[in-house]
Design an enzyme around this catalytic site. Sequence first.
Site, PDB file in Angstrom:
ATOM      1  CB  SER A   1      -0.847   0.012   1.284  1.00 31.28           C
ATOM      2  OG  SER A   1      -1.422   1.279   1.489  1.00 31.28           O
TER       3      SER A   1
ATOM      4  CE1 TYR B   1      -4.239  -2.016   4.965  1.00 31.94           C
ATOM      5  CE2 TYR B   1      -3.351   0.170   4.580  1.00 31.94           C
ATOM      6  CZ  TYR B   1      -3.860  -1.021   4.093  1.00 31.94           C
ATOM      7  OH  TYR B   1      -3.967  -1.209   2.730  1.00 31.94           O
TER       8      TYR B   1
HETATM    9  P1  NAP Z   1     -11.210  -6.149  -0.583  1.00 34.70           P
HETATM   10  O1  NAP Z   1     -12.054  -5.990  -1.794  1.00 34.70           O
HETATM   11  O2  NAP Z   1     -11.810  -5.996   0.751  1.00 34.70           O
HETATM   12  O3  NAP Z   1     -10.461  -7.568  -0.693  1.00 34.70           O
HETATM   13  C1  NAP Z   1      -9.743  -8.095   0.371  1.00 34.70           C
HETATM   14  C2  NAP Z   1      -9.578  -9.575   0.140  1.00 34.70           C
HETATM   15  O4  NAP Z   1      -8.848 -10.134   1.244  1.00 34.70           O
HETATM   16  C3  NAP Z   1     -10.908 -10.315   0.071  1.00 34.70           C
HETATM   17  O5  NAP Z   1     -10.852 -11.269  -0.960  1.00 34.70           O
HETATM   18  C4  NAP Z   1     -11.001 -11.009   1.432  1.00 34.70           C
HETATM   19  O6  NAP Z   1     -11.710 -12.240   1.378  1.00 34.70           O
HETATM   20  C5  NAP Z   1      -9.537 -11.279   1.706  1.00 34.70           C
HETATM   21  N1  NAP Z   1      -9.278 -11.507   3.113  1.00 34.70           N
HETATM   22  C6  NAP Z   1      -9.553 -10.710   4.180  1.00 34.70           C
HETATM   23  N2  NAP Z   1      -9.162 -11.286   5.331  1.00 34.70           N
HETATM   24  C7  NAP Z   1      -8.618 -12.491   4.982  1.00 34.70           C
HETATM   25  C8  NAP Z   1      -8.034 -13.562   5.697  1.00 34.70           C
HETATM   26  N3  NAP Z   1      -7.898 -13.545   7.036  1.00 34.70           N
HETATM   27  N4  NAP Z   1      -7.594 -14.633   5.011  1.00 34.70           N
HETATM   28  C9  NAP Z   1      -7.713 -14.671   3.667  1.00 34.70           C
HETATM   29  N5  NAP Z   1      -8.250 -13.712   2.930  1.00 34.70           N
HETATM   30  C10 NAP Z   1      -8.693 -12.624   3.580  1.00 34.70           C
HETATM   31  O7  NAP Z   1     -10.007  -5.100  -0.624  1.00 34.70           O
HETATM   32  P2  NAP Z   1      -8.930  -4.728  -1.740  1.00 34.70           P
HETATM   33  O8  NAP Z   1      -8.920  -3.273  -1.833  1.00 34.70           O
HETATM   34  O9  NAP Z   1      -9.104  -5.525  -2.965  1.00 34.70           O
HETATM   35  O10 NAP Z   1      -7.588  -5.148  -0.980  1.00 34.70           O
HETATM   36  C11 NAP Z   1      -6.639  -6.050  -1.505  1.00 34.70           C
HETATM   37  C12 NAP Z   1      -5.261  -5.672  -0.987  1.00 34.70           C
HETATM   38  O11 NAP Z   1      -4.915  -4.383  -1.498  1.00 34.70           O
HETATM   39  C13 NAP Z   1      -5.167  -5.579   0.525  1.00 34.70           C
HETATM   40  O12 NAP Z   1      -3.944  -6.142   0.963  1.00 34.70           O
HETATM   41  C14 NAP Z   1      -5.191  -4.086   0.785  1.00 34.70           C
HETATM   42  O13 NAP Z   1      -4.531  -3.720   1.971  1.00 34.70           O
HETATM   43  C15 NAP Z   1      -4.444  -3.588  -0.438  1.00 34.70           C
HETATM   44  N6  NAP Z   1      -4.669  -2.174  -0.735  1.00 34.70           N
HETATM   45  C16 NAP Z   1      -5.911  -1.733  -1.103  1.00 34.70           C
HETATM   46  C17 NAP Z   1      -6.091  -0.379  -1.364  1.00 34.70           C
HETATM   47  C18 NAP Z   1      -7.420   0.204  -1.768  1.00 34.70           C
HETATM   48  O14 NAP Z   1      -7.558   1.422  -1.791  1.00 34.70           O
HETATM   49  N7  NAP Z   1      -8.421  -0.620  -2.091  1.00 34.70           N
HETATM   50  C19 NAP Z   1      -5.009   0.507  -1.259  1.00 34.70           C
HETATM   51  C20 NAP Z   1      -3.771   0.011  -0.893  1.00 34.70           C
HETATM   52  C21 NAP Z   1      -3.612  -1.331  -0.628  1.00 34.70           C
HETATM   53  P3  NAP Z   1     -13.310 -12.339   1.568  1.00 34.70           P
HETATM   54  O15 NAP Z   1     -13.915 -11.191   0.820  1.00 34.70           O
HETATM   55  O16 NAP Z   1     -13.651 -13.676   0.995  1.00 34.70           O
HETATM   56  O17 NAP Z   1     -13.542 -12.232   3.036  1.00 34.70           O
END
Ligand code: NAP
Length: 263
Positions: free
Chosen positions: A146, A159
């Site tokens: 991130s 985080y």
């Molecule tokens: P998201 O749509 O909420 O997806 C998160 C994913 O992680 C979901 O598939 C969820 O599974 C899974 N997950 C959560 N807890 C878990 C666990 N204990 N074991 C296995 N899987 C787990 O969010 P996203 O934005 O796509 O995030 C993906 C990554 O990008 C994360 O690492 C996040 O920190 C990073 N990121 C996101 C942003 C942003 O702005 N969106 C910015 C910077 C970094 P379920 O849905 O099946 O529970």
Amino acid sequence: MYEDLKGKTALVTGGSSGIGKAIVKRYHEEGMNVMFTYHSGDDEANEIVDELNDGSGASVATMKCDVTEEQEVVDAVRQTIEKFGGLDVMVNNAGIQKDVPSHELSVDEFDKVINTNLRGTFIGAREALKHYLDTDKKGSIINISSVHEIIPWPHYAHYTASKGGVKLLTQSLALEYSGLGIRVNNIAPGSVNTPINEEFFSTPEEKEGADDFVPMGYVAEPEHISNIAAFMASEQSVYITGQTIVADGGLSLYPSHKNPEYD
Ligand code: NAP
């Protein structure tokens, strides 16, 4: 498109939603076999499998995995190798975030975020490395960190600590295995339109405010990140290791100093 990816195998954690889902789709388009894990979203995961397994050749499968449970990550890597005959690209994407003032942050909440984002990434990377070493493979590991691996964030100390940890974990692993041609890198998204950010984008006004906060004027879509995940998996990035590719529309460039002429 990256021709060298055709026929390769990837494992994507947290592939049922948001950025992970976009990476699964992009890798499938590239002709890769993809195993992705879900945590709670089994309906969403099964829909993706049904949509992508359209007889075009490359295969997509899913399995449940909680990345905070060591054995479940070990099993996910093992099952991917058994199903597809190997592993070439490990994407540690699963992650969570939670808004909590730090003086009220319980150790349980702190641990949950660290165990998901940092410890889960370590276990996934370790298991992929074992396979790459056993099979003499110049495999790749891509961690989704991130911008908060570098930008501090009030109420999200757990985080930012997890993502800062991923940054140095990545660099240390990259250096440790660089002589074998194994690559370990991070992609650091800024603000992306995914369910993790629902609370910030729940009304059109909030979404507009989020767009305005980004120097380039808009929040990213998951495909902005999956494009980079394809490049980072391909041989086109073969000389890149231990790096973070920041994709943040300029968020890490001191936005308060933005040129008002082009606002
Ligand atoms: P998201 O749509 O909420 O997806 C998160 C994913 O992680 C979901 O598939 C969820 O599974 C899974 N997950 C959560 N807890 C878990 C666990 N204990 N074991 C296995 N899987 C787990 O969010 P996203 O934005 O796509 O995030 C993906 C990554 O990008 C994360 O690492 C996040 O920190 C990073 N990121 C996101 C942003 C942003 O702005 N969106 C910015 C910077 C970094 P379920 O849905 O099946 O529970």
